[in-house]
Motif scaffolding. Structure first.
Motif, PDB file in Angstrom:
ATOM      1  N   ASP A 180      -7.460  -0.865  -5.770  1.00  0.00           N
ATOM      2  CA  ASP A 180      -8.288  -1.491  -4.735  1.00  0.00           C
ATOM      3  C   ASP A 180      -9.734  -1.506  -5.240  1.00  0.00           C
ATOM      4  O   ASP A 180     -10.237  -0.500  -5.747  1.00  0.00           O
ATOM      5  CB  ASP A 180      -8.163  -0.687  -3.440  1.00  0.00           C
TER       6      ASP A 180
ATOM      7  N   ASN B 274     -12.791  -1.441  -4.161  1.00  0.00           N
ATOM      8  CA  ASN B 274     -14.017  -0.810  -3.664  1.00  0.00           C
ATOM      9  C   ASN B 274     -13.964   0.721  -3.655  1.00  0.00           C
ATOM     10  O   ASN B 274     -14.632   1.363  -2.855  1.00  0.00           O
ATOM     11  CB  ASN B 274     -14.358  -1.341  -2.270  1.00  0.00           C
TER      12      ASN B 274
ATOM     13  N   ALA C 154      -9.494   4.253   1.782  1.00  0.00           N
ATOM     14  CA  ALA C 154      -8.308   3.387   1.787  1.00  0.00           C
ATOM     15  C   ALA C 154      -8.069   3.034   0.318  1.00  0.00           C
ATOM     16  O   ALA C 154      -8.609   2.058  -0.191  1.00  0.00           O
ATOM     17  CB  ALA C 154      -8.536   2.137   2.630  1.00  0.00           C
TER      18      ALA C 154
HETATM   19 CA   LIG Z   1     -10.599   0.912  -0.710  1.00  0.00          CA
END
Ligand SMILES: [Ca+2]
Ligand SMILES: [Ca+2]
Length: 188
Positions: free
Chosen positions: A88, A90, A146
């Motif tokens: 992911d 970020n 996340a």
């Molecule tokens: Ca993330």
């Protein structure tokens, strides 16, 4: 003797010229991860397209804690100098390696500032000095809580632990005898 020695050198160089291939591992998790994620997707040779949503069942494994990590087991020692990691975009991730599954050494990081996409997954290819290991570990070290990995695999060759064939042992013996003979001749 010279001819046999040359043949031995040729045989040795042939056997060390194995092609690097994609090598995936069996994945285990330490800590919690997304309930219906499929763990094997983390290292199955399939890299999600960039910008795939981070929690896409069938393509990614996702989780929420910086204390969760995933371990790949290659089933034996592998020599490799390249890896692919899809994460992911970020968050920050750390990959480390181990020969015994207990003591891990940092291999490389992927940082949220290094990517080019602004949504979802992104794949990174990394090269480094060749290492030999059986296990890889990946974890999210910081980010938006996340985390996701869509793929982690290496490009390398399996390190053979087979007992050499008798014919090869014989050739090696002849080659070593040749080296000893040459040394003796030089010394004389
Ligand atoms: Ca993330
Ligand atoms: Ca995958």
């Amino acid at each position: 003797m010279r001819k046999l020695f040359a043949a031995t050198l040729a045989a040795l160089s042939l056997s060390s010229a194995a092609q690097a291939t994609v090598i995936t591992g069996d994945v285990t998790a330490t800590g919690a991860y997304g309930g219906n994620a499929i763990l094997s997707n983390l290292s199955d040779g399939i890299t999600p397209a960039d910008r795939t949503t981070y929690n896409t069942r069938g393509l990614t494994v996702w989780w929420n804690s910086a204390s969760t990590y995933f371990t790949l087991d290659f089933g034996g020692l592998v020599a490799f100098d390249e890896a692919l990691l899809s994460v992911d975009h970020n968050d920050n991730y750390l990959v480390s390696y181990s020969t015994d599954g207990v003591n891990f050494t940092d291999l490389f990081s992927v940082l949220s500032t290094q990517g080019t996409v602004n949504w979802g997954m992104e794949a990174f290819e990394r090269s480094f000095d060749s290492v030999t290991a059986r296990y890889l570990r990946v974890q999210g070290t910081s980010g938006d809580s996340a985390y996701a990995v869509g793929e982690l695999h290496v490009l390398g060759t399996r390190v053979s632990t087979d007992v050499p064939e008798p014919a090869v042992v014989g050739l090696l013996g002849v080659g070593l005898a040749g080296i000893v003979a040459l040394r003796r001749r030089r010394r004389a």
